[in-house]
Every structure is written in structure tokens, then in C-alpha cells.
Design a protein around this motif. Structure first.
Motif, PDB file in Angstrom:
ATOM      1  N   ALA A 108       1.015  -1.079   0.138  1.00  0.00           N
ATOM      2  CA  ALA A 108       0.102   0.070   0.112  1.00  0.00           C
ATOM      3  C   ALA A 108       0.958   1.224  -0.050  1.00  0.00           C
ATOM      4  O   ALA A 108       0.523   2.239  -0.728  1.00  0.00           O
ATOM      5  CB  ALA A 108      -0.861  -0.086   1.500  1.00  0.00           C
ATOM      6  N   ALA A 109       2.012   1.182   0.752  1.00  0.00           N
ATOM      7  CA  ALA A 109       2.776   2.253   0.755  1.00  0.00           C
ATOM      8  C   ALA A 109       3.419   2.716  -0.692  1.00  0.00           C
ATOM      9  O   ALA A 109       4.088   3.966  -0.713  1.00  0.00           O
ATOM     10  CB  ALA A 109       3.956   2.085   1.754  1.00  0.00           C
ATOM     11  N   THR A 110       3.331   1.827  -1.623  1.00  0.00           N
ATOM     12  CA  THR A 110       3.924   2.104  -2.880  1.00  0.00           C
ATOM     13  C   THR A 110       3.008   2.446  -4.007  1.00  0.00           C
ATOM     14  O   THR A 110       3.232   2.858  -5.070  1.00  0.00           O
ATOM     15  CB  THR A 110       4.776   0.908  -3.608  1.00  0.00           C
ATOM     16  N   ILE A 111       1.480   2.458  -3.485  1.00  0.00           N
ATOM     17  CA  ILE A 111       0.441   2.946  -4.506  1.00  0.00           C
ATOM     18  C   ILE A 111      -0.074   4.257  -4.274  1.00  0.00           C
ATOM     19  O   ILE A 111      -0.598   4.509  -3.241  1.00  0.00           O
ATOM     20  CB  ILE A 111      -0.806   1.782  -4.246  1.00  0.00           C
ATOM     21  N   ARG A 112       0.452   5.097  -5.155  1.00  0.00           N
ATOM     22  CA  ARG A 112       0.310   6.459  -5.101  1.00  0.00           C
ATOM     23  C   ARG A 112      -1.224   6.828  -5.492  1.00  0.00           C
ATOM     24  O   ARG A 112      -1.648   6.306  -6.651  1.00  0.00           O
ATOM     25  CB  ARG A 112       1.122   7.372  -5.864  1.00  0.00           C
ATOM     26  N   LEU A 113      -2.009   7.506  -4.965  1.00  0.00           N
ATOM     27  CA  LEU A 113      -3.474   7.924  -5.211  1.00  0.00           C
ATOM     28  C   LEU A 113      -3.275   8.462  -6.827  1.00  0.00           C
ATOM     29  O   LEU A 113      -4.225   8.131  -7.595  1.00  0.00           O
ATOM     30  CB  LEU A 113      -4.033   8.673  -4.408  1.00  0.00           C
ATOM     31  N   GLY A 114      -2.350   9.246  -7.391  1.00  0.00           N
ATOM     32  CA  GLY A 114      -2.447   9.772  -8.417  1.00  0.00           C
ATOM     33  C   GLY A 114      -2.062   8.713  -9.526  1.00  0.00           C
ATOM     34  O   GLY A 114      -2.989   8.668 -10.445  1.00  0.00           O
ATOM     35  N   ASP A 115      -1.435   7.857  -9.184  1.00  0.00           N
ATOM     36  CA  ASP A 115      -1.454   6.557 -10.386  1.00  0.00           C
ATOM     37  C   ASP A 115      -2.526   5.729 -10.359  1.00  0.00           C
ATOM     38  O   ASP A 115      -2.849   5.499 -11.599  1.00  0.00           O
ATOM     39  CB  ASP A 115      -0.241   5.512  -9.725  1.00  0.00           C
ATOM     40  N   VAL A 116      -3.426   5.555  -9.295  1.00  0.00           N
ATOM     41  CA  VAL A 116      -4.676   4.999  -9.651  1.00  0.00           C
ATOM     42  C   VAL A 116      -5.729   5.875 -10.400  1.00  0.00           C
ATOM     43  O   VAL A 116      -6.295   5.140 -11.268  1.00  0.00           O
ATOM     44  CB  VAL A 116      -5.119   4.608  -8.046  1.00  0.00           C
ATOM     45  N   VAL A 117      -5.710   7.027  -9.985  1.00  0.00           N
ATOM     46  CA  VAL A 117      -6.836   7.679 -10.922  1.00  0.00           C
ATOM     47  C   VAL A 117      -6.245   7.847 -12.135  1.00  0.00           C
ATOM     48  O   VAL A 117      -7.118   7.808 -13.231  1.00  0.00           O
ATOM     49  CB  VAL A 117      -6.705   9.298  -9.932  1.00  0.00           C
ATOM     50  N   ARG A 118      -4.968   8.062 -12.551  1.00  0.00           N
ATOM     51  CA  ARG A 118      -4.441   8.027 -13.995  1.00  0.00           C
ATOM     52  C   ARG A 118      -5.005   6.634 -14.526  1.00  0.00           C
ATOM     53  O   ARG A 118      -5.211   6.946 -15.792  1.00  0.00           O
ATOM     54  CB  ARG A 118      -2.910   8.411 -13.985  1.00  0.00           C
ATOM     55  N   ALA A 119      -4.819   5.512 -13.868  1.00  0.00           N
ATOM     56  CA  ALA A 119      -5.096   4.168 -14.551  1.00  0.00           C
ATOM     57  C   ALA A 119      -6.755   4.198 -14.726  1.00  0.00           C
ATOM     58  O   ALA A 119      -7.108   3.547 -15.706  1.00  0.00           O
ATOM     59  CB  ALA A 119      -4.528   3.407 -13.672  1.00  0.00           C
ATOM     60  N   LEU A 120      -7.597   4.998 -13.970  1.00  0.00           N
ATOM     61  CA  LEU A 120      -8.936   4.470 -14.064  1.00  0.00           C
ATOM     62  C   LEU A 120      -9.904   5.502 -14.494  1.00  0.00           C
ATOM     63  O   LEU A 120     -10.993   5.363 -15.123  1.00  0.00           O
ATOM     64  CB  LEU A 120      -9.460   4.260 -12.644  1.00  0.00           C
ATOM     65  N   GLU A 121      -9.349   6.896 -14.388  1.00  0.00           N
ATOM     66  CA  GLU A 121      -9.898   7.816 -14.600  1.00  0.00           C
ATOM     67  C   GLU A 121      -9.805   8.607 -16.263  1.00  0.00           C
ATOM     68  O   GLU A 121      -8.862   8.920 -16.374  1.00  0.00           O
ATOM     69  CB  GLU A 121      -9.646   8.961 -13.932  1.00  0.00           C
ATOM     70  N   PRO A 122     -10.885   8.863 -16.882  1.00  0.00           N
ATOM     71  CA  PRO A 122     -10.744   9.656 -18.203  1.00  0.00           C
ATOM     72  C   PRO A 122     -10.406  10.975 -17.918  1.00  0.00           C
ATOM     73  O   PRO A 122     -11.468  11.541 -17.316  1.00  0.00           O
ATOM     74  CB  PRO A 122     -12.013   9.392 -19.060  1.00  0.00           C
ATOM     75  N   LEU A 123      -9.394  11.445 -18.071  1.00  0.00           N
ATOM     76  CA  LEU A 123      -9.118  12.932 -17.692  1.00  0.00           C
ATOM     77  C   LEU A 123      -9.071  13.966 -18.596  1.00  0.00           C
ATOM     78  O   LEU A 123      -8.679  15.043 -18.348  1.00  0.00           O
ATOM     79  CB  LEU A 123      -7.520  12.728 -17.062  1.00  0.00           C
ATOM     80  N   SER A 124      -9.949  13.771 -19.720  1.00  0.00           N
ATOM     81  CA  SER A 124      -9.992  14.792 -20.571  1.00  0.00           C
ATOM     82  C   SER A 124     -11.424  15.395 -20.233  1.00  0.00           C
ATOM     83  O   SER A 124     -12.330  15.020 -20.194  1.00  0.00           O
ATOM     84  CB  SER A 124     -10.297  14.340 -22.073  1.00  0.00           C
ATOM     85  N   LEU A 125     -11.246  16.722 -19.736  1.00  0.00           N
ATOM     86  CA  LEU A 125     -12.308  17.649 -19.331  1.00  0.00           C
ATOM     87  C   LEU A 125     -13.125  18.066 -20.186  1.00  0.00           C
ATOM     88  O   LEU A 125     -14.284  18.427 -20.084  1.00  0.00           O
ATOM     89  CB  LEU A 125     -11.937  18.723 -18.150  1.00  0.00           C
ATOM     90  N   VAL A 126     -12.457  18.515 -21.260  1.00  0.00           N
ATOM     91  CA  VAL A 126     -13.314  19.186 -22.257  1.00  0.00           C
ATOM     92  C   VAL A 126     -12.957  18.716 -23.712  1.00  0.00           C
ATOM     93  O   VAL A 126     -11.939  17.840 -23.997  1.00  0.00           O
ATOM     94  CB  VAL A 126     -13.137  20.643 -22.430  1.00  0.00           C
ATOM     95  N   ASN A 127     -14.230  18.546 -24.656  1.00  0.00           N
ATOM     96  CA  ASN A 127     -13.898  17.976 -26.013  1.00  0.00           C
ATOM     97  C   ASN A 127     -13.402  18.996 -26.971  1.00  0.00           C
ATOM     98  O   ASN A 127     -14.320  19.936 -27.353  1.00  0.00           O
ATOM     99  CB  ASN A 127     -15.127  17.269 -26.275  1.00  0.00           C
ATOM    100  N   CYS A 128     -12.269  19.132 -27.546  1.00  0.00           N
ATOM    101  CA  CYS A 128     -11.821  20.385 -28.317  1.00  0.00           C
ATOM    102  C   CYS A 128     -11.684  20.021 -29.814  1.00  0.00           C
ATOM    103  O   CYS A 128     -10.979  20.644 -30.412  1.00  0.00           O
ATOM    104  CB  CYS A 128     -10.262  20.704 -27.849  1.00  0.00           C
ATOM    105  N   LYS A 129     -12.303  18.901 -30.327  1.00  0.00           N
ATOM    106  CA  LYS A 129     -12.255  18.668 -31.748  1.00  0.00           C
ATOM    107  C   LYS A 129     -13.095  19.780 -32.356  1.00  0.00           C
ATOM    108  O   LYS A 129     -13.930  20.330 -31.883  1.00  0.00           O
ATOM    109  CB  LYS A 129     -12.663  17.230 -31.845  1.00  0.00           C
ATOM    110  N   ARG A 130     -12.589  19.868 -33.499  1.00  0.00           N
ATOM    111  CA  ARG A 130     -13.420  21.149 -34.331  1.00  0.00           C
ATOM    112  C   ARG A 130     -14.827  21.074 -34.439  1.00  0.00           C
ATOM    113  O   ARG A 130     -15.463  22.026 -34.200  1.00  0.00           O
ATOM    114  CB  ARG A 130     -12.652  21.281 -35.618  1.00  0.00           C
ATOM    115  N   GLU A 131     -15.323  19.762 -34.897  1.00  0.00           N
ATOM    116  CA  GLU A 131     -16.769  19.521 -34.946  1.00  0.00           C
ATOM    117  C   GLU A 131     -17.514  19.775 -33.695  1.00  0.00           C
ATOM    118  O   GLU A 131     -18.725  20.024 -33.893  1.00  0.00           O
ATOM    119  CB  GLU A 131     -16.837  18.159 -35.776  1.00  0.00           C
ATOM    120  N   PHE A 132     -16.803  19.864 -32.443  1.00  0.00           N
ATOM    121  CA  PHE A 132     -17.638  20.065 -31.293  1.00  0.00           C
ATOM    122  C   PHE A 132     -17.564  21.555 -30.866  1.00  0.00           C
ATOM    123  O   PHE A 132     -18.178  21.851 -30.174  1.00  0.00           O
ATOM    124  CB  PHE A 132     -17.192  19.244 -30.246  1.00  0.00           C
ATOM    125  N   CYS A 133     -16.412  22.403 -31.133  1.00  0.00           N
ATOM    126  CA  CYS A 133     -16.205  23.764 -30.612  1.00  0.00           C
ATOM    127  C   CYS A 133     -15.672  24.472 -31.908  1.00  0.00           C
ATOM    128  O   CYS A 133     -14.471  24.155 -32.224  1.00  0.00           O
ATOM    129  CB  CYS A 133     -15.327  23.584 -29.246  1.00  0.00           C
TER     130      CYS A 133
END
Length: 141
Positions: free
Chosen positions: A71-96
């Protein structure tokens, strides 16, 4: 920012496993019961955590799940990076239509990096060590 339920329950499952004695195996059913979440949802979460190396899953009569590393080697940030889709906005031209001039994506990306850096300062062990109220709530022996 709000984490998806997938990441939320992934972190909770890891916290539960980290609160158990290191040699003790648990089961998906046990984790599901503790948190009152769908078994099918938890199976998907545990499978992803296993693929990422955070959980070891052993099949068979004496099988079960447990942390894949201390447990001491498992950083919370690493878990979130592995599980969470971290893109907050969709910046493709067809959307914005302001994509070419927009500065929002850069600001949001920096915010995500700051968020993850803060989570990297904390491990799974930090969440469970010397936390008797947690053990009582989880009914850990």
C-alpha cells in the motif's frame, strides 16, 4: 472535478484491501457487500485494477483478491491516472468552433496536472494506517 463512480469505487476497493492484513485475501463479493455496489460493476473495476498491477487476483478454491503491491507504494495519483478518463473538454473542431483560439484547454490541463501532483503526495497506506474509525466502519478484524 468529479471522479467517475468507476474510479471512486476503485479507490474504495483498494482502501478496503489495504485495511486488511497483508496476507488476507478477500473477494469481489465481499468488497461489493461492504460498499453496496453492483457486483458486475465491481468485477470490471477489479479487472482493470488487476491489469494495472494494483490488485492480484487468484482464481480457484483458495483464490481471491488482494493488493498487488504494498500500500505504501500505491500513489493515489497513479490509481486515478489508470482509471479516470482525464479529458475535461472535447476540443475537436466539430464540437467547438473556438478551438484554434481557445486557452481553456491549457488551463484545464494544468489544473488536472496540479490535481494529480497533489494525489501523488499520498499513498494508499496514508489512507488506512492508524485509522481505527475506518477499520470499525469496514468491520475489519
Amino acid at each position: 472535478m468529479q471522479l467517475t463512480s468507476f474510479t471512486d469505487y476503485g479507490l474504495r476497493a483498494l482502501i478496503y484491501m489495504a485495511s486488511l492484513p497483508a496476507e488476507r485475501m478477500t473477494s469481489i463479493s465481499e468488497v461489493t457487500e461492504v460498499y453496496g455496489v453492483s457486483r458486475n460493476h465491481m468485477v470490471k473495476i477489479i479487472n482493470q485494477l488487476s491489469r494495472e498491477g494494483f490488485v492480484t487476483a487468484i482464481r480457484g478454491k483458495n483464490g481471491g483478491i488482494r493488493l498487488g503491491k504494498p500500500a505504501a507504494t500505491i500513489r493515489l495519483g497513479d490509481v486515478v491516472r489508470a482509471l479516470e478518463p482525464l479529458s475535461l473538454v472535447n476540443c475537436k473542431r466539430e464540437f467547438c468552433h473556438i478551438t484554434s483560439a481557445c486557452r481553456l484547454k491549457r488551463v484545464l490541463n494544468q489544473s488536472i496536472q496540479n490535481f494529480l501532483e497533489e494525489l501523488d503526495n499520498h499513498t494508499l497506506a496514508d489512507m488506512v494506517e492508524d485509522n481505527p474509525p475506518l477499520y470499525k466502519l469496514l468491520l475489519v478484524e
